[in-house]
Structures are given as structure tokens and as C-alpha cells.
Write an enzyme that holds these catalytic residues in place. Structure first.
Site, PDB file in Angstrom:
ATOM      1  N   GLY A   1       0.838  -1.193   0.000  1.00  0.00           N
ATOM      2  CA  GLY A   1       0.000   0.000   0.000  1.00  0.00           C
ATOM      3  C   GLY A   1       0.871   1.239   0.000  1.00  0.00           C
ATOM      4  O   GLY A   1       2.029   1.191   0.428  1.00  0.00           O
TER       5      GLY A   1
ATOM      6  N   CYS B   1       6.301   0.228   7.196  1.00  0.00           N
ATOM      7  CA  CYS B   1       5.866   1.397   6.436  1.00  0.00           C
ATOM      8  C   CYS B   1       6.990   1.818   5.505  1.00  0.00           C
ATOM      9  O   CYS B   1       8.146   1.914   5.928  1.00  0.00           O
ATOM     10  CB  CYS B   1       5.510   2.537   7.387  1.00  0.00           C
ATOM     11  SG  CYS B   1       4.937   4.026   6.558  1.00  0.00           S
ATOM     12  N   LEU B   2       6.656   2.063   4.248  1.00  0.00           N
ATOM     13  CA  LEU B   2       7.678   2.468   3.281  1.00  0.00           C
ATOM     14  C   LEU B   2       8.344   3.781   3.673  1.00  0.00           C
ATOM     15  O   LEU B   2       9.491   4.026   3.296  1.00  0.00           O
ATOM     16  CB  LEU B   2       7.064   2.570   1.880  1.00  0.00           C
ATOM     17  CG  LEU B   2       6.538   1.260   1.299  1.00  0.00           C
ATOM     18  CD1 LEU B   2       5.904   1.497  -0.068  1.00  0.00           C
ATOM     19  CD2 LEU B   2       7.636   0.214   1.212  1.00  0.00           C
TER      20      LEU B   2
ATOM     21  N   HIS C   1      -4.215   1.271   7.635  1.00  0.00           N
ATOM     22  CA  HIS C   1      -2.860   1.842   7.709  1.00  0.00           C
ATOM     23  C   HIS C   1      -2.732   3.026   6.742  1.00  0.00           C
ATOM     24  O   HIS C   1      -2.255   4.106   7.120  1.00  0.00           O
ATOM     25  CB  HIS C   1      -1.834   0.758   7.382  1.00  0.00           C
ATOM     26  CG  HIS C   1      -0.424   1.240   7.358  1.00  0.00           C
ATOM     27  ND1 HIS C   1       0.483   0.934   8.346  1.00  0.00           N
ATOM     28  CD2 HIS C   1       0.258   2.013   6.473  1.00  0.00           C
ATOM     29  CE1 HIS C   1       1.648   1.505   8.065  1.00  0.00           C
ATOM     30  NE2 HIS C   1       1.540   2.154   6.920  1.00  0.00           N
ATOM     31  N   GLU C   2      -3.154   2.833   5.483  1.00  0.00           N
ATOM     32  CA  GLU C   2      -3.031   3.906   4.488  1.00  0.00           C
ATOM     33  C   GLU C   2      -3.971   5.063   4.815  1.00  0.00           C
ATOM     34  O   GLU C   2      -3.621   6.234   4.615  1.00  0.00           O
ATOM     35  CB  GLU C   2      -3.281   3.375   3.075  1.00  0.00           C
ATOM     36  CG  GLU C   2      -2.350   2.254   2.640  1.00  0.00           C
ATOM     37  CD  GLU C   2      -0.870   2.562   2.817  1.00  0.00           C
ATOM     38  OE1 GLU C   2      -0.454   3.740   2.731  1.00  0.00           O
ATOM     39  OE2 GLU C   2      -0.094   1.607   3.050  1.00  0.00           O
TER      40      GLU C   2
ATOM     41  N   HIS D   1      -2.421   7.509   7.080  1.00  0.00           N
ATOM     42  CA  HIS D   1      -1.542   8.466   6.402  1.00  0.00           C
ATOM     43  C   HIS D   1      -2.315   9.697   5.922  1.00  0.00           C
ATOM     44  O   HIS D   1      -1.793  10.817   5.969  1.00  0.00           O
ATOM     45  CB  HIS D   1      -0.842   7.821   5.199  1.00  0.00           C
ATOM     46  CG  HIS D   1       0.356   7.018   5.551  1.00  0.00           C
ATOM     47  ND1 HIS D   1       1.516   7.577   6.041  1.00  0.00           N
ATOM     48  CD2 HIS D   1       0.589   5.681   5.487  1.00  0.00           C
ATOM     49  CE1 HIS D   1       2.410   6.628   6.259  1.00  0.00           C
ATOM     50  NE2 HIS D   1       1.873   5.468   5.932  1.00  0.00           N
TER      51      HIS D   1
ATOM     52  N   GLN E   1       2.940   9.903   1.160  1.00  0.00           N
ATOM     53  CA  GLN E   1       4.207   9.181   1.110  1.00  0.00           C
ATOM     54  C   GLN E   1       4.995   9.449  -0.170  1.00  0.00           C
ATOM     55  O   GLN E   1       6.152   9.064  -0.272  1.00  0.00           O
ATOM     56  CB  GLN E   1       3.970   7.682   1.255  1.00  0.00           C
ATOM     57  CG  GLN E   1       3.460   7.293   2.633  1.00  0.00           C
ATOM     58  CD  GLN E   1       3.244   5.807   2.709  1.00  0.00           C
ATOM     59  OE1 GLN E   1       2.202   5.295   2.313  1.00  0.00           O
ATOM     60  NE2 GLN E   1       4.247   5.102   3.215  1.00  0.00           N
TER      61      GLN E   1
END
Length: 191
Positions: A49, A98-99, A140-141, A144, A54
Site C-alpha cells: 500500500g 511502512c515504506l 494503515h493507508e 496516512h 508518502q
């Protein structure tokens, strides 16, 4: 169609990761190019994701593929202007990464399911229930888009376990900002 946009992943603690996002107003080729570029970046980064903040955007948008597999494009999803209407089910703990926080992982407690209202990249409105891993990705996304990060959801034990990695990211960001400031000062002096 416009070519996919090219993106880099923005790393913690860049302030754009803390900004709440704005609704997408136009469902056009530019939006679809953004979605395609975000999916490419997500796959290149080996994620499942990726939210607009991000990649430095303040749009209310995220993409996912719950298998993290570019060979399964039928699993690709873009959620534009999403709202989690409700969460439901048993809360379970699962390790998340997380990226934007490479090297940081933590056990995060989340409800098993969520009901989401959103649009796809073509402007098609939908409301759907998700459960299991895909629900976790969505939650999670969605965090953000609200300026909430993995570090905000960590237990005190996970914060201690990840302290060195988080501090290293902060140090790298300070160095990056100092370098950019020095470059700007040099460019100003040369002009």
C-alpha cells in the site's frame, strides 16, 4: 492516457507526512497517471500500500495490492477521497511496516474489518466492507491521509525497540535539510 508519474518515497520525519490531505476534485488523466505512478513506486519499493503523502502529495488518495504483486493487476485498488464509515470485528495485533519508515516494524492493534466509502480513479463511487489483511492495509493507508504514522500507533515497547532506527531517520532528514539549505544559499550567492 498520460504516462505514469514518477515518484520517490518520502521518508519520516518529513512534515508532508503529518499534513491532512485535501479531497481530489478532478477524476481525469492526471489523477490516473498519479495512481499508475504510485502503484509503480509501491511495487518497486516492495510494498502492499502507498498513500499520497508518502510521495509528497496532499491528495486524499491511496493505492494497494494486497499481494504486493505487479503480476496480479486485478488486485490493484485506488481509493480516492475515502472515508472509513466504521470498523468492526475483533481487534488483532499484527506486525506492520511502512515504506516511509524503512527498518521500522511494530505490532499494531486494529479491528479486523472496515466499511469504506470511496471512489476509484475513474470517479466510480463505492461502499464496501473489507476484512483481514486488506482491511489492515486500508486502515494503515487511511491513517496516512489523517497525518497519523506507524510511530503514533506503537506500544511503548515497540517505540523502545525501534528507537535507533527512528533516530537514524531523523538524523538523515536533518542532514538532507542542511544540505538543501547549503545548496540554496550557494545558488543564491551565485546569482
Amino acid at each position: 492516457m498520460t504516462e505514469p508519474k514518477t515518484f520517490d518515497v518520502v521518508l519520516f520525519p518529513d512534515p508532508v507526512l503529518r499534513k491532512e490531505t485535501d479531497d481530489v476534485a478532478e477524476f481525469d488523466d492526471e489523477l490516473r497517471a498519479t495512481v499508475a505512478g504510485m502503484l509503480e513506486r509501491m511495487f518497486e519499493s516492495q510494498g502492499v500500500g502507498l498513500a499520497a503523502p508518502q510521495v509528497g502529495l496532499t491528495q486524499r488518495l491511496f493505492v494497494l495490492n494486497d499481494e504486493g504483486d505487479p503480476e496480479q493487476p486485478e488486485r490493484n485498488m485506488a481509493l480516492v477521497n475515502p472515508t472509513i464509515k466504521k470498523t468492526f470485528g475483533k481487534k488483532t495485533s499484527m506486525e506492520e511496516g511502512c515504506l516511509s519508515l524503512p527498518g521500522v516494524n511494530a505490532d499494531i492493534l486494529r479491528p479486523d474489518g472496515c466499511l469504506v466509502h470511496a471512489f476509484d480513479e475513474h470517479g466510480n463511487e463505492f461502499e464496501k466492507e473489507f476484512t483481514g489483511f486488506i482491511s489492515r492495509i486500508i486502515q494503515h493507508e487511511y491513517d496516512h491521509l489523517q497525518g497519523v504514522l506507524l510511530v503514533d500507533r506503537m506500544t511503548p515497547a515497540d517505540k523502545m525497540r525501534n528507537r535507533d532506527s527512528v533516530e537514524e531517520l531523523k538524523d538523515q532528514y536533518r542532514e538532507f535539510k542542511a544540505q538543501r539549505a547549503a545548496e540554496a544559499k550557494k545558488a543564491e550567492a551565485e546569482s
